[in-house]
Scaffold this active site. Structure first.
Site, PDB file in Angstrom:
ATOM      1  N   GLU A  26       0.859  -1.193   0.000  1.00 51.16           N
ATOM      2  CA  GLU A  26       0.000   0.000   0.000  1.00 51.16           C
ATOM      3  C   GLU A  26       0.893   1.240   0.000  1.00 51.16           C
ATOM      4  O   GLU A  26       1.782   1.373   0.829  1.00 51.16           O
ATOM      5  CB  GLU A  26      -0.938  -0.014   1.222  1.00 51.16           C
ATOM      6  CG  GLU A  26      -1.698   1.286   1.493  1.00 51.16           C
ATOM      7  CD  GLU A  26      -2.503   1.809   0.288  1.00 51.16           C
ATOM      8  OE1 GLU A  26      -3.359   1.081  -0.215  1.00 51.16           O
ATOM      9  OE2 GLU A  26      -2.256   2.968  -0.138  1.00 51.16           O
ATOM     10  N   THR A  33      -9.291   4.499  -0.288  1.00 54.61           N
ATOM     11  CA  THR A  33     -10.186   5.650  -0.469  1.00 54.61           C
ATOM     12  C   THR A  33     -11.304   5.597   0.558  1.00 54.61           C
ATOM     13  O   THR A  33     -11.616   6.595   1.218  1.00 54.61           O
ATOM     14  CB  THR A  33     -10.816   5.592  -1.890  1.00 54.61           C
ATOM     15  OG1 THR A  33      -9.761   5.543  -2.844  1.00 54.61           O
ATOM     16  CG2 THR A  33     -11.704   6.783  -2.156  1.00 54.61           C
ATOM     17  N   LYS A  43     -19.327  10.142   5.681  1.00 57.68           N
ATOM     18  CA  LYS A  43     -20.496   9.879   6.531  1.00 57.68           C
ATOM     19  C   LYS A  43     -20.351  10.541   7.904  1.00 57.68           C
ATOM     20  O   LYS A  43     -21.340  10.936   8.532  1.00 57.68           O
ATOM     21  CB  LYS A  43     -20.742   8.378   6.669  1.00 57.68           C
ATOM     22  CG  LYS A  43     -21.648   7.847   5.575  1.00 57.68           C
ATOM     23  CD  LYS A  43     -20.983   7.743   4.223  1.00 57.68           C
ATOM     24  CE  LYS A  43     -21.608   8.397   3.056  1.00 57.68           C
ATOM     25  NZ  LYS A  43     -20.880   8.213   1.810  1.00 57.68           N
ATOM     26  N   HIS A 435     -42.859  -3.380  15.173  1.00 60.29           N
ATOM     27  CA  HIS A 435     -43.575  -2.105  15.211  1.00 60.29           C
ATOM     28  C   HIS A 435     -43.078  -1.275  16.389  1.00 60.29           C
ATOM     29  O   HIS A 435     -42.801  -1.820  17.439  1.00 60.29           O
ATOM     30  CB  HIS A 435     -45.068  -2.383  15.401  1.00 60.29           C
ATOM     31  CG  HIS A 435     -45.897  -1.140  15.476  1.00 60.29           C
ATOM     32  ND1 HIS A 435     -46.132  -0.337  14.390  1.00 60.29           N
ATOM     33  CD2 HIS A 435     -46.526  -0.558  16.533  1.00 60.29           C
ATOM     34  CE1 HIS A 435     -46.885   0.684  14.750  1.00 60.29           C
ATOM     35  NE2 HIS A 435     -47.138   0.581  16.052  1.00 60.29           N
TER      36      HIS A 435
HETATM   37  C1  LIG Z   1     -16.197  10.958  -1.076  1.00 63.51           C
HETATM   38  C2  LIG Z   1     -16.459   9.511  -1.343  1.00 63.51           C
HETATM   39  C3  LIG Z   1     -17.511   8.877  -0.704  1.00 63.51           C
HETATM   40  C4  LIG Z   1     -17.768   7.538  -0.930  1.00 63.51           C
HETATM   41  N1  LIG Z   1     -18.803   6.967  -0.270  1.00 63.51           N
HETATM   42  C5  LIG Z   1     -19.059   5.645  -0.461  1.00 63.51           C
HETATM   43  C6  LIG Z   1     -20.105   5.008   0.248  1.00 63.51           C
HETATM   44  O1  LIG Z   1     -20.819   5.627   1.045  1.00 63.51           O
HETATM   45  N2  LIG Z   1     -20.291   3.685   0.059  1.00 63.51           N
HETATM   46  C7  LIG Z   1     -19.520   2.960  -0.824  1.00 63.51           C
HETATM   47  O2  LIG Z   1     -19.714   1.745  -0.955  1.00 63.51           O
HETATM   48  N3  LIG Z   1     -18.520   3.551  -1.517  1.00 63.51           N
HETATM   49  C8  LIG Z   1     -18.276   4.866  -1.357  1.00 63.51           C
HETATM   50  N4  LIG Z   1     -17.240   5.445  -2.025  1.00 63.51           N
HETATM   51  C9  LIG Z   1     -16.466   4.626  -2.991  1.00 63.51           C
HETATM   52  C10 LIG Z   1     -15.449   3.731  -2.248  1.00 63.51           C
HETATM   53  O3  LIG Z   1     -14.576   4.526  -1.521  1.00 63.51           O
HETATM   54  C11 LIG Z   1     -14.709   2.859  -3.255  1.00 63.51           C
HETATM   55  O4  LIG Z   1     -15.644   2.120  -4.016  1.00 63.51           O
HETATM   56  C12 LIG Z   1     -13.782   1.884  -2.563  1.00 63.51           C
HETATM   57  O5  LIG Z   1     -12.835   2.552  -1.749  1.00 63.51           O
HETATM   58  C13 LIG Z   1     -13.048   1.026  -3.601  1.00 63.51           C
HETATM   59  O6  LIG Z   1     -12.178   0.147  -2.957  1.00 63.51           O
HETATM   60  P1  LIG Z   1     -10.876  -0.403  -3.689  1.00 63.51           P
HETATM   61  O7  LIG Z   1     -10.249  -1.352  -2.721  1.00 63.51           O
HETATM   62  O8  LIG Z   1     -11.219  -0.875  -5.037  1.00 63.51           O
HETATM   63  O9  LIG Z   1      -9.931   0.863  -3.921  1.00 63.51           O
HETATM   64  P2  LIG Z   1      -9.451   2.077  -3.011  1.00 63.51           P
HETATM   65  O10 LIG Z   1     -10.234   2.203  -1.777  1.00 63.51           O
HETATM   66  O11 LIG Z   1      -9.386   3.243  -3.919  1.00 63.51           O
HETATM   67  O12 LIG Z   1      -7.994   1.636  -2.562  1.00 63.51           O
HETATM   68  C14 LIG Z   1      -6.953   1.489  -3.469  1.00 63.51           C
HETATM   69  C15 LIG Z   1      -5.645   1.621  -2.721  1.00 63.51           C
HETATM   70  O13 LIG Z   1      -4.596   1.195  -3.546  1.00 63.51           O
HETATM   71  C16 LIG Z   1      -3.475   1.994  -3.330  1.00 63.51           C
HETATM   72  N5  LIG Z   1      -2.643   1.901  -4.528  1.00 63.51           N
HETATM   73  C17 LIG Z   1      -2.991   2.213  -5.801  1.00 63.51           C
HETATM   74  N6  LIG Z   1      -1.994   1.938  -6.647  1.00 63.51           N
HETATM   75  C18 LIG Z   1      -0.971   1.438  -5.894  1.00 63.51           C
HETATM   76  C19 LIG Z   1       0.322   0.969  -6.182  1.00 63.51           C
HETATM   77  N7  LIG Z   1       0.784   0.929  -7.451  1.00 63.51           N
HETATM   78  N8  LIG Z   1       1.089   0.542  -5.168  1.00 63.51           N
HETATM   79  C20 LIG Z   1       0.639   0.555  -3.895  1.00 63.51           C
HETATM   80  N9  LIG Z   1      -0.587   0.990  -3.562  1.00 63.51           N
HETATM   81  C21 LIG Z   1      -1.391   1.418  -4.547  1.00 63.51           C
HETATM   82  C22 LIG Z   1      -4.047   3.380  -3.080  1.00 63.51           C
HETATM   83  O14 LIG Z   1      -3.139   4.181  -2.348  1.00 63.51           O
HETATM   84  C23 LIG Z   1      -5.311   3.044  -2.303  1.00 63.51           C
HETATM   85  O15 LIG Z   1      -5.090   3.096  -0.921  1.00 63.51           O
HETATM   86  C24 LIG Z   1     -16.943   6.793  -1.812  1.00 63.51           C
HETATM   87  C25 LIG Z   1     -15.869   7.423  -2.462  1.00 63.51           C
HETATM   88  C26 LIG Z   1     -15.631   8.759  -2.228  1.00 63.51           C
HETATM   89  C27 LIG Z   1     -14.463   9.411  -2.920  1.00 63.51           C
END
Ligand SMILES: Cc1cc2nc3c(=O)[nH]c(=O)nc-3n(C[C@H](O)[C@H](O)[C@H](O)COP(=O)(O)OP(=O)(O)OC[C@H]3O[C@@H](n4cnc5c(N)ncnc54)[C@H](O)[C@@H]3O)c2cc1C
Length: 456
Positions: A26, A33, A43, A435
């Site tokens: 990571e 995210t 939230k 209820h």
């Molecule tokens: C403001 C906001 C609100 C949201 N609210 C919701 C919600 O209420 N409910 C919901 O379900 N979803 C919500 N989402 C979406 C949700 O955050 C994402 O769908 C989710 O985080 C995706 O998970 P992921 O594991 O695919 O990727 P991510 O959470 O994006 O994690 C990817 C990780 O990989 C790391 N990374 C990337 N490339 C590399 C690399 N080459 N080497 C090492 N590390 C790397 C990054 O640093 C990151 O930490 C929201 C998003 C935002 C921006």
């Protein structure tokens, strides 16, 4: 495992539990995210804004429930510290869970050398990791508009979630769920908010029946919504956004902050996609029903693999892929991925909407029950909205459940459980719903679809 978001870290935990020798790379913070700049902080902010707004509302004398308060104040810097505290606790929790599952965590940026080898740039120097199987979980990033780059007063959701002062005038570009959730929160904290949306309506992915109560609430909160309007860029002085309105007129919207929320793009750059040349599905990595990419031994999960870009989709794929890597037989067989829009009121969807059922050529029944006929909703002063069920006419199999109403996010579990378990209308109508709760409206919607509603 490349990426420690809800996709990567969950996959690593489960793989570790199953005895797979697992390394998680990571680059930023565990939790990705979702935990650091997405779901959780947004939230937290929405909750704080709601609390503050309720007190302001009660203090204004407009509430009929008989509580008197003096003028409340909001210390947003303190709110952010509270939010950061929650994020920190969850970061530590994820780290502890990974350690317990004996996952090795490498902090740094990973880049493929070939399909079995990854170079990681860490603080203490380069590290080479060889693996039999690799899971790509790199997530997604906010889309930047070329004529409105992030910086200064132009911010993404990440900066919005770290503001320590409520902007006096906030313009939000994009009326998707992130823009509306944050726009409503800042309006409740006292900002004058304008939302600029290019399509003819807010929340374009939902049907208008579901979005109507949200539109009504935006008006009540004094949020101006410009639909069919296009952001053009900053004006010469840089203190306003130039917008072409639906009738072709160009106006300048003065703004202290301009929040651009026009969508997210899969993170496919900088980690050596070219070195392994995976097949793409439009802008996403192409995967099959086992999350396998086009290269043997490389899986991909989460936002980098497609819509809906939601944390719980990433997590569900993660759990499956960990088991596959450990040798189990699994494939993606989910009937629905629920989605929640944490606006005011909240929108919850699971399965097929009436429009989607129609487009699929399915003969279906619907039943809708309004919260104004629900006792619990009245006691909560939250009577706007409804629950709707969609079922196959032939056998009453529930195909979809949707709802809009204040505080109904927690009902999503009942929606998806019913669909995943293959419930029929009779199963929902025959389940005793306690209820007084808003959840009684789910049974009432099923009764209505069956043609014999009880409370309407
Ligand atoms: C403001 C906001 C609100 C949201 N609210 C919701 C919600 O209420 N409910 C919901 O379900 N979803 C919500 N989402 C979406 C949700 O955050 C994402 O769908 C989710 O985080 C995706 O998970 P992921 O594991 O695919 O990727 P991510 O959470 O994006 O994690 C990817 C990780 O990989 C790391 N990374 C990337 N490339 C590399 C690399 N080459 N080497 C090492 N590390 C790397 C990054 O640093 C990151 O930490 C929201 C998003 C935002 C921006």
């Amino acid at each position: 495992m490349i990426g420690g978001g809800p996709g990567g870290y969950v996959c690593a935990i489960r793989a570790g539990q199953l005895g797979v020798d697992t390394v998680l790379v990571e680059a930023k913070k565990l939790g990705g995210t979702c935990l650091n700049i997405g779901c959780i902080p947004s939230k937290a902010l929405i909750h704080a804004a709601e609390q503050f707004h309720n007190i302001v509302h009660i203090g204004s004398g407009a509430s009929p429930i008989g509580i008197l308060v003096n003028q409340p104040e909001l210390d947003l810097a303190k709110t952010m510290l509270w939010k950061d505290g929650i994020v920190g606790r969850l970061n530590n929790g994820v780290s502890g869970l990974l350690k317990r599952a004996e996952v090795k965590i490498v902090e740094g940026w990973a880049r493929f050398r070939d399909g079995k080898t990854v170079d990681v740039e860490t603080e203490i120097g380069p590290q080479l990791i060889r693996a039999e199987q690799v899971v790509i979980a790199t997530g997604s990033n906010a889309i930047e508009l070329p004529f409105l780059p992030f910086g200064g007063r132009v911010i993404s959701s990440t900066e919005a979630l770290a503001l320590t002062e409520v902007p006096g005038r906030l313009v939000v570009v994009g009326a998707g769920y992130i823009g509306l959730e944050l726009g409503i929160a800042f309006a409740k904290m006292g900002a004058a908010v304008t939302i600029v949306e290019a399509t003819p309506g807010i929340l374009p992915q939902y049907d208008t029946e579901l979005t109507k109560p949200v539109g009504q609430r935006l008006r009540e909160l004094g949020i101006e919504v410009m639909v069919g309007a296009t952001a053009k860029g900053l004006v010469a002085k840089g203190d306003a956004l130039s917008v072409e309105s639906a009738n072709g007129q160009v106006v300048a919207l003065a703004a202290d902050k301009i929040l651009v929320t026009v969508g997210r793009k899969p993170a496919t750059e900088g980690w050596g996609l070219d070195a392994i040349d995976l097949d793409m599905d439009d802008r996403f990595l192409r995967i099959d029903e086992q999350c396998r990419t086009s290269m043997r031994g490389i899986y991909a999960i989460g936002d980098v693999t497609g819509e809906p870009m939601l944390a719980h989709r990433a997590t569900a794929q993660a759990e499956m892929v960990a088991e596959l890597v450990a040798g189990a037989k699994r494939s993606w067989d989910k009937r629905c991925i629920p989605a929640i829009c944490f606006t005011d009121p909240e929108i919850v969807t699971a399965g097929l909407s009436p429009q989607a059922a129609k487009a699929a050529g399915i003969e279906f029944l619907t039943g809708q029950f309004p919260f104004r006929a629900n006792g619990r909703a009245m006691t909560l002063e939250q009577e706007d909205g409804f629950i709707r069920v969609v079922a196959r006419t032939e056998n009453h199999l529930v195909l979809g459940i949707q709802g809009v109403g204040a505080g109904i996010a927690e009902l999503s579990a009942a929606f998806s459980l019913a669909i995943e378990m293959g419930a029929r209308l009779e199963d929902i109508a025959g389940t005793i719903h306690a209820h007084p709760t808003q959840s009684e409206s789910i049974a009432e919607a099923a009764f209505r679809a069956l043609g014999h509603p009880l409370h309407i």
